[in-house]
Motif scaffolding. Structure first.
Motif: not given
Length: 134
Positions: A36-58
């Motif tokens: 799910f995290t790989i398929y939907y880009d931006g899911y973890l970034i949308a549910n993270a603190e702004p400090y984690f905006s460069r989160l490598p979700e893939d």
């Protein structure tokens, strides 16, 4: 405690099979959440603190899938090393995701109940590790 009773308890413990239900639950939840995290880009970034905006979700999704496959292979082939490595990796990843979800839900983000799901999976990982049901 007599020697007979001790021998009986040792035999009983040696014949005890680990409960694989929880291992399969954690593994399949990790597989699905990683996909799910790989398929939907931006899911973890949308549910993270702004400090984690460069989160490598893939990468996080791929690691969830890899550790889950290692755990499943260990359970199917009954190899303790694979099961231990798999549950340690999954515990670390789910703990990181729990911290991420809690900082968002009670930080600058909106109240989001995703931390409850993640906490449940992390608790199951801890249960498997604590009881030694590898």
């Amino acid at each position: 405690m007599s020697n007979r009773e001790l021998k009986r308890q040792l035999i009983k413990e040696a014949e005890r099979k680990p409960q694989i239900f929880y291992s399969f639950c954690v593994s399949f939840m990790s597989l699905f959440f990683g996909a799910f995290t790989i398929y939907y880009d931006g899911y973890l970034i949308a549910n993270a603190e702004p400090y984690f905006s460069r989160l490598p979700e893939d990468i996080i999704g791929a690691l969830l899938i890899i550790w889950a496959v290692i755990k499943i292979l260990g359970v199917i082939t009954n190899r303790t090393l694979l099961k231990r490595v798999g549950i340690l990796g999954l515990s670390a990843l789910w703990t990181g995701l729990l911290v991420l979800a809690i900082t968002y839900s009670f930080g600058t983000g909106y109240p989001n109940p995703s931390y409850m799901y993640i906490a449940l999976v992390a608790a199951i990982c801890y249960r498997i590790s604590y009881r030694g049901d590898f």
